[in-house]
Design a protein around this motif. Structure first.
Motif, short mmCIF file in Angstrom:
data_model
loop_
_atom_site.label_atom_id
_atom_site.label_comp_id
_atom_site.label_asym_id
_atom_site.label_seq_id
_atom_site.Cartn_x
_atom_site.Cartn_y
_atom_site.Cartn_z
N LEU A 14 41.68 43.51 39.96
CA LEU A 14 42.59 43.32 38.85
C LEU A 14 44.01 43.25 39.41
CD1 LEU A 14 41.10 45.84 36.27
CD2 LEU A 14 40.54 43.41 36.58
N ALA A 213 38.07 40.78 29.21
CA ALA A 213 37.97 40.70 30.67
C ALA A 213 36.52 40.47 31.10
CB ALA A 213 38.51 41.99 31.30
N LYS A 217 35.11 37.05 32.78
CA LYS A 217 34.46 37.20 34.09
C LYS A 217 33.12 36.49 34.10
CE LYS A 217 32.64 40.82 37.21
NZ LYS A 217 31.21 40.49 37.19
N VAL A 227 46.49 40.38 35.06
CA VAL A 227 46.94 40.86 33.76
C VAL A 227 48.46 40.87 33.75
CG1 VAL A 227 46.89 42.78 32.11
CG2 VAL A 227 44.87 42.28 33.53
N PHE A 238 44.33 48.60 33.12
CA PHE A 238 43.59 48.31 34.35
C PHE A 238 42.37 49.23 34.49
CE2 PHE A 238 47.95 46.91 35.13
CZ PHE A 238 47.72 45.60 35.53
N LYS A 242 38.31 48.33 34.25
CA LYS A 242 37.37 48.72 35.32
C LYS A 242 36.22 49.56 34.77
CE LYS A 242 40.48 48.66 39.31
NZ LYS A 242 41.13 49.45 40.36
#
Length: 332
Positions: A14, A213, A217, A227, A238, A242
């Motif tokens: 990221l 996200a 992906k 981002v 972030f 994750k």
């Protein structure tokens, strides 16, 4: 693992986007603490750096805890960009990034940033000059094209890889779009599908939630995500992304105490790096974002943006924690 030259990143890194007047060291510090894998400086004018302009030189400041960190450059003259890359290399970043995506008038109308999308041969020459000026990996951030009739990113990706860039980030809009409308990632996916392109491809534009996200992906096959605006006042995005990618579950939203503490850290670093007057003044743009969603916050926001005293600002932050923390505990 994703590699940019000799830099090793996570399987799906990221990235924090370089944002003018936002992604300075104080902002990067709180984003790094909250999960950003690779960050960039604000973009630096090659002309300003050559002239030794104080604002441009200050943007070269990087800190060990930020690594890996890239210095982003922009300019309209090939030879100046070559010299600028040599100067930036001496600041010892981990990579050099070239901005071919900035759409604002005072950059693009001077032949820099996204303007280079109208002159691909010059873009290639400039990129090659920067690659030759440094031993560091060189990366590029750009857009799909200048307008709807010139979406030339597929050609750009191949030609820039051929002259030595090590990674490419693509914002899914044209220059003419600026930041309007939805970002289109379909051409970014086509770059990834091109067997000739072997460098990492990162997507940028409209990533504002963990769900998006993961969706992007899976849908577009990019090597990582950059981002930008969604991180302003919300560096937690972030680690939230994750966690969601790894588990499919959401992290709890930051508590008010956490929001106050990170805002305070940001303020302290801003004052330490820029001095009290400038540090306080430039922090004003962040308060609304840190405390977005709090009912009846306006009086406190006005006090925060009007105060020029570091001690007074800390007192106001303590009040926010006490007053709104009590409301938060009652609502729970």
């Amino acid at each position: 693992m994703v590699k940019i030259g000799n830099i090793s990143l996570n399987d799906f890194p990221l990235l924090l986007a370089p944002m003018e007047d936002v992604s300075d060291p104080p902002f990067r510090a709180v984003c790094k603490q909250n999960g950003a894998d690779l960050m960039y400086t604000e973009f630096i004018s090659s002309e300003g750096l050559i002239r030794d302009a104080a604002k441009s030189v200050q943007k070269l400041d990087i800190f060990e805890y930020e690594r890996p960190i890239g210095i982003q450059l922009f300019g309209s003259d090939v030879e100046t960009m070559h010299s600028c890359a040599e100067i930036a290399t001496r600041a010892q970043p981990d990579l050099i990034d070239i901005n071919y995506g900035c759409p604002v008038k005072n950059v693009a109308c001077r032949g820099a940033g996204a303007a280079l999308l109208q002159d691909i041969p010059k873009m290639v020459r400039m990129t090659e000059a920067v690659v030759k000026a440094t031993h560091l990996p060189v990366t590029v951030k750009t857009r799909l094209g200048w307008d709807e009739t010139t979406k030339n990113i597929l050609e750009v990706a191949e030609r820039l890889q051929d002259v030595g860039i090590q990674a490419l980030t693509v914002h899914g809009r044209t220059r003419v779009q600026m930041y309007k409308g939805a970002a289109d990632w379909t051409l970014i996916a086509r770059i990834k599908e091109n067997p000739r392109v072997t460098i990492p491809i990162f997507g940028n534009g409209d990533i504002d939630s963990p769900q998006k996200a993961l969706d992007y992906k899976n849908r577009y096959g990019v090597d990582g995500i950059m981002v930008g605006r969604a991180s302003i006042g919300y560096p937690w995005i972030f680690n939230e992304i994750k966690h969601y990618l790894a588990t499919g579950t959401f992290l709890p939203s930051p508590t008010l105490a956490e929001r106050v503490e990170v805002c305070r850290q940001h303020l302290e670093f801003s004052v330490r790096w820029k001095g009290e007057i400038t540090g306080i003044f430039e922090m004003r743009r962040h308060y609304t974002n840190y405390f977005r969603g709090l009912d009846h916050f306006k009086p406190y926001r006005m006090r925060l943006v009007q105060s020029m005293s570091f001690d007074e600002l800390n007192t106001i932050l303590n009040e926010i924690s006490e007053v709104f923390g009590e409301v938060e505990s009652l609502s729970v």
